[in-house]
Design a protein around this motif. Structure first.
Motif, PDB file in Angstrom:
ATOM      1  N   ASN A 104      33.995  17.087  -2.051  1.00 52.86           N
ATOM      2  CA  ASN A 104      34.115  18.011  -2.661  1.00 52.86           C
ATOM      3  C   ASN A 104      35.447  18.532  -3.324  1.00 52.86           C
ATOM      4  OD1 ASN A 104      32.142  20.162  -3.965  1.00 52.86           O
ATOM      5  ND2 ASN A 104      33.411  21.380  -2.701  1.00 52.86           N
ATOM      6  N   ASP A 105      36.438  18.634  -2.503  1.00 52.89           N
ATOM      7  CA  ASP A 105      37.690  18.912  -3.014  1.00 52.89           C
ATOM      8  C   ASP A 105      38.241  17.966  -4.261  1.00 52.89           C
ATOM      9  OD1 ASP A 105      38.072  21.152  -1.558  1.00 52.89           O
ATOM     10  OD2 ASP A 105      39.017  20.344   0.049  1.00 52.89           O
ATOM     11  N   ARG A 106      38.056  16.706  -3.832  1.00 55.58           N
ATOM     12  CA  ARG A 106      38.508  15.804  -4.955  1.00 55.58           C
ATOM     13  C   ARG A 106      37.646  16.183  -6.529  1.00 55.58           C
ATOM     14  NH1 ARG A 106      38.319  12.300  -0.630  1.00 55.58           N
ATOM     15  NH2 ARG A 106      36.154  11.285  -1.222  1.00 55.58           N
ATOM     16  N   ARG A 107      36.427  16.325  -6.151  1.00 56.68           N
ATOM     17  CA  ARG A 107      35.316  16.564  -7.286  1.00 56.68           C
ATOM     18  C   ARG A 107      35.832  17.734  -8.156  1.00 56.68           C
ATOM     19  NH1 ARG A 107      30.991  17.713  -4.815  1.00 56.68           N
ATOM     20  NH2 ARG A 107      30.431  15.574  -4.287  1.00 56.68           N
ATOM     21  N   CYS A 108      36.211  18.780  -7.225  1.00 54.68           N
ATOM     22  CA  CYS A 108      36.903  20.180  -7.882  1.00 54.68           C
ATOM     23  C   CYS A 108      38.035  20.069  -8.434  1.00 54.68           C
ATOM     24  CB  CYS A 108      36.958  21.065  -6.644  1.00 54.68           C
ATOM     25  SG  CYS A 108      35.135  22.006  -5.974  1.00 54.68           S
ATOM     26  N   LEU A 109      38.979  18.987  -8.083  1.00 49.23           N
ATOM     27  CA  LEU A 109      40.012  18.741  -8.695  1.00 49.23           C
ATOM     28  C   LEU A 109      39.846  18.078 -10.126  1.00 49.23           C
ATOM     29  CD1 LEU A 109      43.192  19.061  -8.568  1.00 49.23           C
ATOM     30  CD2 LEU A 109      43.293  16.993  -7.379  1.00 49.23           C
ATOM     31  N   ALA A 110      39.087  17.101 -10.011  1.00 49.19           N
ATOM     32  CA  ALA A 110      38.753  16.583 -11.421  1.00 49.19           C
ATOM     33  C   ALA A 110      38.033  17.542 -12.212  1.00 49.19           C
ATOM     34  CB  ALA A 110      37.791  15.572 -11.159  1.00 49.19           C
ATOM     35  N   ILE A 111      37.238  18.393 -11.735  1.00 49.01           N
ATOM     36  CA  ILE A 111      36.623  19.311 -12.639  1.00 49.01           C
ATOM     37  C   ILE A 111      37.695  20.276 -13.120  1.00 49.01           C
ATOM     38  CG2 ILE A 111      35.213  21.644 -12.878  1.00 49.01           C
ATOM     39  CD1 ILE A 111      33.315  19.892 -10.766  1.00 49.01           C
ATOM     40  N   GLN A 112      38.618  20.792 -12.281  1.00 51.67           N
ATOM     41  CA  GLN A 112      39.611  21.628 -12.903  1.00 51.67           C
ATOM     42  C   GLN A 112      40.585  21.176 -13.800  1.00 51.67           C
ATOM     43  OE1 GLN A 112      41.964  23.322  -9.279  1.00 51.67           O
ATOM     44  NE2 GLN A 112      43.934  23.228 -10.559  1.00 51.67           N
ATOM     45  N   ARG A 113      40.794  19.879 -13.459  1.00 51.47           N
ATOM     46  CA  ARG A 113      41.749  19.171 -14.353  1.00 51.47           C
ATOM     47  C   ARG A 113      41.254  19.037 -16.040  1.00 51.47           C
ATOM     48  NH1 ARG A 113      44.127  14.022 -10.736  1.00 51.47           N
ATOM     49  NH2 ARG A 113      45.602  15.535  -9.639  1.00 51.47           N
ATOM     50  N   ASP A 114      39.789  18.812 -15.830  1.00 51.82           N
ATOM     51  CA  ASP A 114      39.169  18.887 -17.131  1.00 51.82           C
ATOM     52  C   ASP A 114      39.202  20.002 -17.679  1.00 51.82           C
ATOM     53  OD1 ASP A 114      37.607  17.475 -19.309  1.00 51.82           O
ATOM     54  OD2 ASP A 114      35.938  18.276 -18.323  1.00 51.82           O
ATOM     55  N   MET A 115      38.707  20.883 -17.116  1.00 54.90           N
ATOM     56  CA  MET A 115      38.511  22.413 -17.603  1.00 54.90           C
ATOM     57  C   MET A 115      40.022  22.970 -18.141  1.00 54.90           C
ATOM     58  SD  MET A 115      37.210  25.703 -15.188  1.00 54.90           S
ATOM     59  CE  MET A 115      38.385  25.407 -13.929  1.00 54.90           C
ATOM     60  N   LEU A 116      40.858  22.525 -17.395  1.00 54.66           N
ATOM     61  CA  LEU A 116      42.404  22.820 -18.042  1.00 54.66           C
ATOM     62  C   LEU A 116      42.946  22.167 -18.885  1.00 54.66           C
ATOM     63  CD1 LEU A 116      43.731  24.435 -14.529  1.00 54.66           C
ATOM     64  CD2 LEU A 116      42.647  25.514 -16.431  1.00 54.66           C
ATOM     65  N   SER A 117      42.412  21.192 -19.355  1.00 51.54           N
ATOM     66  CA  SER A 117      42.793  20.061 -20.291  1.00 51.54           C
ATOM     67  C   SER A 117      42.811  20.711 -21.964  1.00 51.54           C
ATOM     68  CB  SER A 117      42.370  18.545 -20.392  1.00 51.54           C
ATOM     69  OG  SER A 117      40.964  19.085 -20.771  1.00 51.54           O
ATOM     70  N   SER A 118      43.318  20.334 -22.630  1.00 50.16           N
ATOM     71  CA  SER A 118      43.356  21.149 -23.915  1.00 50.16           C
ATOM     72  C   SER A 118      42.227  20.629 -24.643  1.00 50.16           C
ATOM     73  CB  SER A 118      44.718  20.531 -24.872  1.00 50.16           C
ATOM     74  OG  SER A 118      44.531  19.024 -25.043  1.00 50.16           O
ATOM     75  N   MET A 119      41.601  19.616 -24.264  1.00 43.48           N
ATOM     76  CA  MET A 119      40.240  19.377 -24.836  1.00 43.48           C
ATOM     77  C   MET A 119      39.448  18.975 -23.922  1.00 43.48           C
ATOM     78  SD  MET A 119      41.468  17.641 -28.416  1.00 43.48           S
ATOM     79  CE  MET A 119      39.948  18.424 -29.302  1.00 43.48           C
ATOM     80  N   PRO A 120      38.540  19.802 -23.180  1.00 44.16           N
ATOM     81  CA  PRO A 120      37.763  19.344 -22.084  1.00 44.16           C
ATOM     82  C   PRO A 120      36.653  18.591 -22.503  1.00 44.16           C
ATOM     83  CG  PRO A 120      37.738  21.729 -22.496  1.00 44.16           C
ATOM     84  CD  PRO A 120      38.747  21.065 -23.186  1.00 44.16           C
ATOM     85  N   MET A 121      36.172  17.695 -21.718  1.00 43.35           N
ATOM     86  CA  MET A 121      35.050  16.733 -21.818  1.00 43.35           C
ATOM     87  C   MET A 121      33.655  17.504 -21.683  1.00 43.35           C
ATOM     88  SD  MET A 121      36.573  13.427 -20.297  1.00 43.35           S
ATOM     89  CE  MET A 121      35.014  12.294 -20.291  1.00 43.35           C
ATOM     90  N   ARG A 122      33.534  18.469 -21.082  1.00 40.50           N
ATOM     91  CA  ARG A 122      32.397  19.162 -20.429  1.00 40.50           C
ATOM     92  C   ARG A 122      32.549  20.628 -20.991  1.00 40.50           C
ATOM     93  NH1 ARG A 122      29.262  16.652 -15.780  1.00 40.50           N
ATOM     94  NH2 ARG A 122      27.948  18.617 -16.209  1.00 40.50           N
ATOM     95  N   SER A 123      31.490  21.242 -21.502  1.00 41.62           N
ATOM     96  CA  SER A 123      31.576  22.741 -21.774  1.00 41.62           C
ATOM     97  C   SER A 123      31.325  23.536 -20.369  1.00 41.62           C
ATOM     98  CB  SER A 123      30.620  22.974 -22.745  1.00 41.62           C
ATOM     99  OG  SER A 123      29.247  22.543 -22.465  1.00 41.62           O
ATOM    100  N   LEU A 132      30.118  24.913  -7.265  1.00 41.00           N
ATOM    101  CA  LEU A 132      30.321  24.229  -6.240  1.00 41.00           C
ATOM    102  C   LEU A 132      31.283  24.800  -5.258  1.00 41.00           C
ATOM    103  CD1 LEU A 132      31.233  20.760  -7.796  1.00 41.00           C
ATOM    104  CD2 LEU A 132      29.322  21.025  -6.410  1.00 41.00           C
ATOM    105  N   GLY A 133      31.807  25.882  -5.286  1.00 42.92           N
ATOM    106  CA  GLY A 133      32.493  26.678  -4.497  1.00 42.92           C
ATOM    107  C   GLY A 133      33.782  26.269  -4.503  1.00 42.92           C
ATOM    108  N   CYS A 134      34.346  25.835  -5.569  1.00 42.49           N
ATOM    109  CA  CYS A 134      35.746  25.264  -5.560  1.00 42.49           C
ATOM    110  C   CYS A 134      36.699  26.328  -5.644  1.00 42.49           C
ATOM    111  CB  CYS A 134      35.934  24.704  -7.106  1.00 42.49           C
ATOM    112  SG  CYS A 134      34.775  23.330  -7.224  1.00 42.49           S
ATOM    113  N   ARG A 135      37.937  25.998  -4.846  1.00 39.43           N
ATOM    114  CA  ARG A 135      39.131  26.769  -5.034  1.00 39.43           C
ATOM    115  C   ARG A 135      40.076  26.129  -5.910  1.00 39.43           C
ATOM    116  NH1 ARG A 135      38.015  24.995  -0.327  1.00 39.43           N
ATOM    117  NH2 ARG A 135      39.961  23.785  -0.095  1.00 39.43           N
ATOM    118  N   PRO A 136      40.895  26.949  -6.694  1.00 41.09           N
ATOM    119  CA  PRO A 136      42.099  26.346  -7.641  1.00 41.09           C
ATOM    120  C   PRO A 136      42.877  25.586  -6.661  1.00 41.09           C
ATOM    121  CG  PRO A 136      41.647  28.727  -8.028  1.00 41.09           C
ATOM    122  CD  PRO A 136      40.927  28.477  -6.710  1.00 41.09           C
ATOM    123  N   GLN A 137      43.150  24.250  -6.949  1.00 37.71           N
ATOM    124  CA  GLN A 137      44.174  23.508  -6.458  1.00 37.71           C
ATOM    125  C   GLN A 137      45.424  23.399  -7.293  1.00 37.71           C
ATOM    126  OE1 GLN A 137      42.220  20.017  -5.044  1.00 37.71           O
ATOM    127  NE2 GLN A 137      40.258  21.255  -4.747  1.00 37.71           N
TER     128      GLN A 137
END
Length: 172
Positions: A104-123, A132-137
């Protein structure tokens, strides 16, 4: 003997039983406190089985302690088998839960990276991140990197997946 010395008090079997198992109860509370983060990733039915096996073992040993068991060695052995089975099942479930946490931490990191990218792939990245109960990493300041000319030309061609590899902020 002096007058301040209390008389010898022998605890009854019931009192001795309560004192002995109160320590185990406190230990179980401490284990439950520290295992709480992993509990949401564990199967509830497996935890129910572990608790039931431990309850059977305690009931069996309690009969031996009170001298109500007709076959003491059999009750002691059976209680030991139940405890060993509960520990084995509980340990395997705990290790599976810990593996789920790291996945789950790996999944959350991927979501965080996409979310903070300049052009996210998902809205819906922020919603997924929260669900998912993610914490900033990571550490340091978090910012979106400005797209360069190569990235913009790739995006204009419509090849979005190739255009968005994750790059560290200070990477060349």
């Amino acid at each position: 003997m002096t007058e301040n010395t209390p008389p010898d008090t022998k605890l009854s079997g019931e009192q001795e039983w309560r004192q002995t198992w109160a320590g185990y109860g406190i230990g179980a509370i401490v284990v439950a406190y520290f295992a709480t983060p992993a509990l949401r990733y564990m199967d509830a039915r497996t935890l129910l089985v572990v608790g039931t096996l431990m309850g059977f073992a305690i009931a069996s040993w309690y009969d031996v302690w009170r001298d109500t068991a007709k076959r003491k060695p059999a009750h002691l052995t059976l209680g030991g088998v139940w405890i060993v089975a509960a520990l084995f099942i509980g340990w395997s479930e705990l290790s599976r839960g810990i593996e789920s946490i790291s996945a789950n931490d790996r999944r959350c990191l991927a979501i965080q990276r996409d979310m903070l990218s300049s052009m996210p792939m998902r809205s819906d990245d922020p919603d997924l991140f929260q669900a998912l109960g993610c914490r900033p990493q990571g550490g340091g300041s978090v910012y979106a990197q400005r797209p360069d000319d190569d990235l913009m030309s790739t995006l204009e061609r419509g090849d979005r997946r190739r255009a968005l590899p994750y790059r560290e902020p200070n990477a060349p």
